[in-house]
Enzyme design. Structure first.
Site, PDB file in Angstrom:
ATOM      1  N   THR A 117       0.819  -1.213   0.000  1.00 53.18           N
ATOM      2  CA  THR A 117       0.000   0.000   0.000  1.00 53.18           C
ATOM      3  C   THR A 117       0.851   1.261   0.000  1.00 53.18           C
ATOM      4  O   THR A 117       1.968   1.265   0.543  1.00 53.18           O
ATOM      5  CB  THR A 117      -0.913  -0.005   1.244  1.00 53.18           C
ATOM      6  N   TYR A 141      -1.368  -0.140  10.162  1.00 46.81           N
ATOM      7  CA  TYR A 141      -1.675  -0.839   8.909  1.00 46.81           C
ATOM      8  C   TYR A 141      -0.504  -0.715   7.930  1.00 46.81           C
ATOM      9  O   TYR A 141       0.005  -1.705   7.404  1.00 46.81           O
ATOM     10  CB  TYR A 141      -2.968  -0.269   8.294  1.00 46.81           C
TER      11      TYR A 141
HETATM   12  N1  UFG Z   1     -13.249   9.844   3.721  1.00 46.93           N
HETATM   13  C1  UFG Z   1     -14.197  10.737   4.163  1.00 46.93           C
HETATM   14  N2  UFG Z   1     -15.358  10.241   4.648  1.00 46.93           N
HETATM   15  C2  UFG Z   1     -15.629   8.911   4.719  1.00 46.93           C
HETATM   16  C3  UFG Z   1     -14.649   7.993   4.256  1.00 46.93           C
HETATM   17  C4  UFG Z   1     -13.471   8.501   3.764  1.00 46.93           C
HETATM   18  O1  UFG Z   1     -13.986  11.949   4.131  1.00 46.93           O
HETATM   19  O2  UFG Z   1     -16.709   8.542   5.197  1.00 46.93           O
HETATM   20  C5  UFG Z   1     -11.980  10.363   3.190  1.00 46.93           C
HETATM   21  C6  UFG Z   1     -10.771   9.893   3.973  1.00 46.93           C
HETATM   22  O3  UFG Z   1     -10.488  10.747   5.050  1.00 46.93           O
HETATM   23  C7  UFG Z   1      -9.701   9.900   2.887  1.00 46.93           C
HETATM   24  C8  UFG Z   1     -10.473   9.562   1.602  1.00 46.93           C
HETATM   25  O4  UFG Z   1     -11.824   9.847   1.876  1.00 46.93           O
HETATM   26  O5  UFG Z   1      -9.166  11.163   2.754  1.00 46.93           O
HETATM   27  C9  UFG Z   1     -10.360   8.122   1.205  1.00 46.93           C
HETATM   28  O6  UFG Z   1     -10.705   7.319   2.322  1.00 46.93           O
HETATM   29  P1  UFG Z   1     -10.921   5.743   2.218  1.00 46.93           P
HETATM   30  O7  UFG Z   1     -11.350   5.279   3.582  1.00 46.93           O
HETATM   31  O8  UFG Z   1     -11.805   5.431   1.071  1.00 46.93           O
HETATM   32  O9  UFG Z   1      -9.496   5.230   1.849  1.00 46.93           O
HETATM   33  P2  UFG Z   1      -8.134   5.414   2.650  1.00 46.93           P
HETATM   34  O10 UFG Z   1      -7.367   6.460   1.904  1.00 46.93           O
HETATM   35  O11 UFG Z   1      -8.304   5.631   4.096  1.00 46.93           O
HETATM   36  O12 UFG Z   1      -7.576   3.955   2.540  1.00 46.93           O
HETATM   37  C10 UFG Z   1      -7.159   3.437   1.360  1.00 46.93           C
HETATM   38  C11 UFG Z   1      -7.108   1.924   1.450  1.00 46.93           C
HETATM   39  C12 UFG Z   1      -6.055   1.523   2.442  1.00 46.93           C
HETATM   40  C13 UFG Z   1      -4.772   2.214   2.113  1.00 46.93           C
HETATM   41  C14 UFG Z   1      -5.000   3.686   2.151  1.00 46.93           C
HETATM   42  C15 UFG Z   1      -3.792   4.530   2.005  1.00 46.93           C
HETATM   43  O13 UFG Z   1      -8.344   1.413   1.836  1.00 46.93           O
HETATM   44  O14 UFG Z   1      -5.883   0.141   2.364  1.00 46.93           O
HETATM   45  O15 UFG Z   1      -5.902   3.985   1.121  1.00 46.93           O
HETATM   46  O16 UFG Z   1      -4.076   5.722   2.679  1.00 46.93           O
HETATM   47  F1  UFG Z   1      -3.818   1.932   3.003  1.00 46.93           F
END
Ligand code: UFG
Length: 327
Positions: A117, A141
């Site tokens: 990741t 993670y």
């Molecule tokens: N977000 C919101 N509201 C929500 C969900 C997400 O504002 O309800 C934002 C998060 O803060 C982030 C973006 O949308 O800025 C993307 O969030 P996700 O939860 O969809 O994805 P992540 O970036 O947290 O996680 C993904 C993968 C992980 C990986 C990560 C790297 O799921 O496995 O990217 O940051 F590690």
């Protein structure tokens, strides 16, 4: 028959990968404990239920299929959960991967494609990330995935294990044929949560943090279509089958989208209002994660075809309206 063991093959990305592997002439054998995956998503090859930490079960599955390689998706992958329950991540992801590698070596299987990741890089002050950036994860993670990358290289030195490591940026979209799609319970990812808010399954999408140092104050991510992502896995497997060296590749497009930009694009694609509320930052979130690499294109010949935001939302929206799994 060329069997490939696909750990986590019942999950979102794993199930799409099984479809791509089958189309490329491999027989994907799903190994999954169904903790977050769905048996209904196993459509393209045999299914073996089992846990990554169960060495005896892994030995039996390796003996039964004699896979030529492993494609290793199975992992816990939620940043915020890992902040609250780090032990779960070290045990499941790191101990689980060690158990898997030991079973591989015991069975004489020495090729692995591994899902890592961009969270292994950590926060780099708005620098676009290439594979040579320092890996300084800011959450358990990301740290668990970096540890597994280290482990793979170590077993390369000691036992000749060869690996292709893919550092994913944010994965979205769904199979355009509608056979498989994204379905998590509970859901934590931006795109499906937003689509839930659009069709009234949730009251609103909460934007996690509006005070980041980005043009509109919300986090920036690099979104890649799941179909393009899994195509890279087939290329990675072929790379290993061709006898090439271990290598790490970013899988992103180099285009950053803020949370607000994703919301706006969804409004346009669905032609519906997206109810949003502004909330606090989510622990463990990096400000900006964007790939600055063309290594996968240059060396693997990877050519993303559907990874523009519009197409990802069109495909996710179609699956959202028609697809789900019961078990
Ligand atoms: N977000 C919101 N509201 C929500 C969900 C997400 O504002 O309800 C934002 C998060 O803060 C982030 C973006 O949308 O800025 C993307 O969030 P996700 O939860 O969809 O994805 P992540 O970036 O947290 O996680 C993904 C993968 C992980 C990986 C990560 C790297 O799921 O496995 O990217 O940051 F590690």
């Amino acid at each position: 028959m060329k069997h490939v063991l696909v750990t986590g093959g019942a999950g979102y990305i794993g199930s799409h990968a099984c479809k791509a592997l089958k189309a490329a002439g491999y027989v994907p054998v799903t190994y999954d404990n169904l903790s977050t995956g769905w048996q209904d998503a196993v459509k393209f090859g045999p299914f073996e239920q089992g846990d990554l930490t169960d060495a005896a079960r892994l030995d039996a599955v390796f003996a039964k299929y004699e896979p030529i390689a492993v494609v290793h998706f199975a992992a816990l992958s939620q940043v915020s959960e890992s902040m609250q329950k780090p032990a779960l991540y070290w045990r499941n992801n790191v101990v689980g991967s060690l158990t898997l590698i030991e079973a591989m070596l015991k069975a004489g299987c020495k090729e692995i494609v591994f899902s890592s990741t961009c969270a292994t890089y950590g926060d780099h002050d708005n620098v676009v990330l290439d594979e040579n950036c320092r890996q300084e994860p800011i959450n358990p993670y990301g740290a668990s995935k970096r540890a597994i990358e280290d482990m793979l290289l170590g077993f390369g030195e000691s036992d000749g294990l060869r690996s292709v490591v893919f550092r994913y940026f944010n994965v979205a979209g769904a199979d355009p044929d509608g056979e498989v799609g994204e379905f998590h319970q509970p859901e934590t990812h931006l795109v499906p949560l937003m689509l839930d808010a659009i069709d009234g399954k949730r009251d609103a999408l909460t934007i996690f943090g509006t005070d980041y140092e980005t043009p509109d104050g919300t986090c920036i991510r690099d979104y890649v279509h799941v179909m393009d992502l899994v195509d890279a896995h087939v290329l990675g497997l072929n790379w290993l089958q061709d006898g090439k060296e271990s290598r790490a590749f970013n899988l992103g497009t180099g285009n950053g989208f803020s949370v607000r930009e994703v919301v706006n694009e969804s409004r346009i694609v669905t032609n519906k209002d997206v109810p949003v509320v502004e909330g606090a930052r989510r622990a463990g979130d990096c400000t900006m994660l964007v790939s600055g690499s063309v290594r996968a294109e240059a060396e693997l010949g990877w050519r993303p075809k559907r990874s523009n935001m519009k197409q990802m939302i069109i495909d996710a929206w179609r699956w959202h309206q028609t697809g789900h799994y019961d078990q």
